[in-house]
Design a protein around this motif. Sequence first.
Motif, PDB file in Angstrom:
ATOM      1  N   VAL A  73      38.800  47.230  34.190  1.00  0.00           N
ATOM      2  CA  VAL A  73      39.443  46.349  35.780  1.00  0.00           C
ATOM      3  C   VAL A  73      38.914  46.713  36.955  1.00  0.00           C
ATOM      4  CG1 VAL A  73      41.552  45.305  37.027  1.00  0.00           C
ATOM      5  CG2 VAL A  73      41.247  45.887  33.984  1.00  0.00           C
ATOM      6  N   TYR A  74      38.113  46.433  38.157  1.00  0.00           N
ATOM      7  CA  TYR A  74      37.810  46.047  39.381  1.00  0.00           C
ATOM      8  C   TYR A  74      38.478  45.164  40.083  1.00  0.00           C
ATOM      9  CZ  TYR A  74      34.604  49.677  37.343  1.00  0.00           C
ATOM     10  OH  TYR A  74      33.619  50.448  36.197  1.00  0.00           O
ATOM     11  N   VAL A  75      38.462  45.680  41.038  1.00  0.00           N
ATOM     12  CA  VAL A  75      39.093  44.835  42.522  1.00  0.00           C
ATOM     13  C   VAL A  75      38.799  45.960  43.514  1.00  0.00           C
ATOM     14  CG1 VAL A  75      40.503  44.365  43.494  1.00  0.00           C
ATOM     15  CG2 VAL A  75      41.387  44.901  41.173  1.00  0.00           C
ATOM     16  N   ALA A  76      38.252  44.123  44.676  1.00  0.00           N
ATOM     17  CA  ALA A  76      37.737  44.770  46.074  1.00  0.00           C
ATOM     18  C   ALA A  76      38.373  45.511  46.950  1.00  0.00           C
ATOM     19  CB  ALA A  76      36.576  43.186  46.364  1.00  0.00           C
ATOM     20  N   ARG A  77      37.408  46.806  47.280  1.00  0.00           N
ATOM     21  CA  ARG A  77      38.056  47.257  48.192  1.00  0.00           C
ATOM     22  C   ARG A  77      39.185  46.743  49.166  1.00  0.00           C
ATOM     23  NH1 ARG A  77      33.507  50.348  48.723  1.00  0.00           N
ATOM     24  NH2 ARG A  77      33.793  52.649  47.467  1.00  0.00           N
ATOM     25  N   ALA A  78      38.984  45.926  49.448  1.00  0.00           N
ATOM     26  CA  ALA A  78      39.852  44.804  50.755  1.00  0.00           C
ATOM     27  C   ALA A  78      40.723  44.533  50.081  1.00  0.00           C
ATOM     28  CB  ALA A  78      38.278  43.362  51.272  1.00  0.00           C
ATOM     29  N   ALA A  79      41.077  44.554  48.364  1.00  0.00           N
ATOM     30  CA  ALA A  79      42.151  43.432  48.379  1.00  0.00           C
ATOM     31  C   ALA A  79      42.609  44.422  47.303  1.00  0.00           C
ATOM     32  CB  ALA A  79      41.089  41.608  47.182  1.00  0.00           C
ATOM     33  N   ARG A  80      43.392  45.227  47.400  1.00  0.00           N
ATOM     34  CA  ARG A  80      43.529  46.440  46.821  1.00  0.00           C
ATOM     35  C   ARG A  80      44.657  46.293  47.057  1.00  0.00           C
ATOM     36  NH1 ARG A  80      38.807  50.995  46.166  1.00  0.00           N
ATOM     37  NH2 ARG A  80      37.981  49.745  44.293  1.00  0.00           N
ATOM     38  N   GLY A  81      46.034  46.450  46.103  1.00  0.00           N
ATOM     39  CA  GLY A  81      47.349  46.605  46.663  1.00  0.00           C
ATOM     40  C   GLY A  81      48.608  45.418  46.720  1.00  0.00           C
ATOM     41  N   ARG A  82      47.515  44.188  46.819  1.00  0.00           N
ATOM     42  CA  ARG A  82      47.946  43.321  46.418  1.00  0.00           C
ATOM     43  C   ARG A  82      48.543  42.394  45.242  1.00  0.00           C
ATOM     44  NH1 ARG A  82      44.349  42.467  50.945  1.00  0.00           N
ATOM     45  NH2 ARG A  82      43.517  41.161  49.155  1.00  0.00           N
ATOM     46  N   GLY A  83      47.796  43.393  44.194  1.00  0.00           N
ATOM     47  CA  GLY A  83      48.441  42.549  43.273  1.00  0.00           C
ATOM     48  C   GLY A  83      47.406  42.530  42.075  1.00  0.00           C
ATOM     49  N   ALA A  84      46.212  42.086  42.440  1.00  0.00           N
ATOM     50  CA  ALA A  84      45.306  41.701  41.322  1.00  0.00           C
ATOM     51  C   ALA A  84      44.704  42.127  40.238  1.00  0.00           C
ATOM     52  CB  ALA A  84      43.887  41.169  42.319  1.00  0.00           C
ATOM     53  N   GLY A  85      45.058  43.572  40.640  1.00  0.00           N
ATOM     54  CA  GLY A  85      44.264  43.942  39.072  1.00  0.00           C
ATOM     55  C   GLY A  85      45.608  44.061  38.530  1.00  0.00           C
ATOM     56  N   ARG A  86      47.633  44.063  38.749  1.00  0.00           N
ATOM     57  CA  ARG A  86      47.850  44.080  37.575  1.00  0.00           C
ATOM     58  C   ARG A  86      48.007  43.148  37.189  1.00  0.00           C
ATOM     59  NH1 ARG A  86      52.119  47.049  36.618  1.00  0.00           N
ATOM     60  NH2 ARG A  86      54.078  45.765  35.461  1.00  0.00           N
ATOM     61  N   ALA A  87      47.277  42.043  37.881  1.00  0.00           N
ATOM     62  CA  ALA A  87      47.445  40.298  37.147  1.00  0.00           C
ATOM     63  C   ALA A  87      46.251  40.072  36.590  1.00  0.00           C
ATOM     64  CB  ALA A  87      46.890  39.010  38.469  1.00  0.00           C
ATOM     65  N   LEU A  88      44.904  40.764  36.677  1.00  0.00           N
ATOM     66  CA  LEU A  88      44.057  40.411  35.535  1.00  0.00           C
ATOM     67  C   LEU A  88      44.324  41.877  34.202  1.00  0.00           C
ATOM     68  CD1 LEU A  88      41.020  40.939  38.287  1.00  0.00           C
ATOM     69  CD2 LEU A  88      41.978  39.555  36.586  1.00  0.00           C
ATOM     70  N   LEU A  89      44.880  42.417  34.291  1.00  0.00           N
ATOM     71  CA  LEU A  89      45.263  43.164  33.361  1.00  0.00           C
ATOM     72  C   LEU A  89      45.965  42.692  32.656  1.00  0.00           C
ATOM     73  CD1 LEU A  89      44.310  45.797  31.597  1.00  0.00           C
ATOM     74  CD2 LEU A  89      46.030  47.394  32.979  1.00  0.00           C
ATOM     75  N   GLU A  90      47.358  42.744  32.726  1.00  0.00           N
ATOM     76  CA  GLU A  90      48.300  41.387  31.877  1.00  0.00           C
ATOM     77  C   GLU A  90      47.885  40.431  31.601  1.00  0.00           C
ATOM     78  OE1 GLU A  90      51.176  40.729  34.320  1.00  0.00           O
ATOM     79  OE2 GLU A  90      52.077  42.626  34.311  1.00  0.00           O
ATOM     80  N   GLU A  91      47.056  40.074  31.847  1.00  0.00           N
ATOM     81  CA  GLU A  91      45.996  38.853  31.508  1.00  0.00           C
ATOM     82  C   GLU A  91      45.001  38.869  30.418  1.00  0.00           C
ATOM     83  OE1 GLU A  91      45.765  34.899  30.532  1.00  0.00           O
ATOM     84  OE2 GLU A  91      47.080  35.663  31.597  1.00  0.00           O
ATOM     85  N   LEU A  92      44.690  40.167  30.583  1.00  0.00           N
ATOM     86  CA  LEU A  92      43.696  40.820  29.855  1.00  0.00           C
ATOM     87  C   LEU A  92      44.107  40.956  28.674  1.00  0.00           C
ATOM     88  CD1 LEU A  92      40.801  41.025  29.755  1.00  0.00           C
ATOM     89  CD2 LEU A  92      41.142  43.851  30.429  1.00  0.00           C
TER      90      LEU A  92
END
Length: 154
Positions: A73-92
């Motif tokens: 799971v990788y999130v762009a630095r500029a997008a961190r802390g906005r929930g993208a990582g959690r959304a990706l991991l939950e869907e994965l």
Amino acid sequence: MTADDWPAVARIYEEGLDEGTFEDDVPSWEDWDAGHLAAPRLVAREEGAVVGWAALAPVSRRACYRGVVENSVYVARAARGRGAGRALLEELVHRAEGAGIWTIQAGILAGNDASVALHAGCGFRVVGTRERIARKHGVWRDVVLMERRSLLLA
């Protein structure tokens, strides 16, 4: 995720080289594709731009381990802390369960507290620490091994 997403995915991967992997270089699409399951492969988008990605790779070619995978799971630095990582991991996790995966493991470079917290928040537990497992830039590094067992096993 499709091959068309690879340029954006590769840029995000490159941002995480020192935080998330022992790799020194971003692989080619062909090499990356060959090492990962065909599905699920996910991207997160904001205003049409890819800001994160997640995928699974087999841990072994042995049939008895066909339901055991390692996640990325990788999130762009500029997008961190906005929930993208959690959304990706939950869907994965959701899609992995639907595909019959019974164990997802994550090897996280020690010190990547955000990734450990993300995985813990998505039901992963710390199995242990693999001490001095490999070198990064000539320095021995530890890896925190986490896993999530399918709820369908109960």
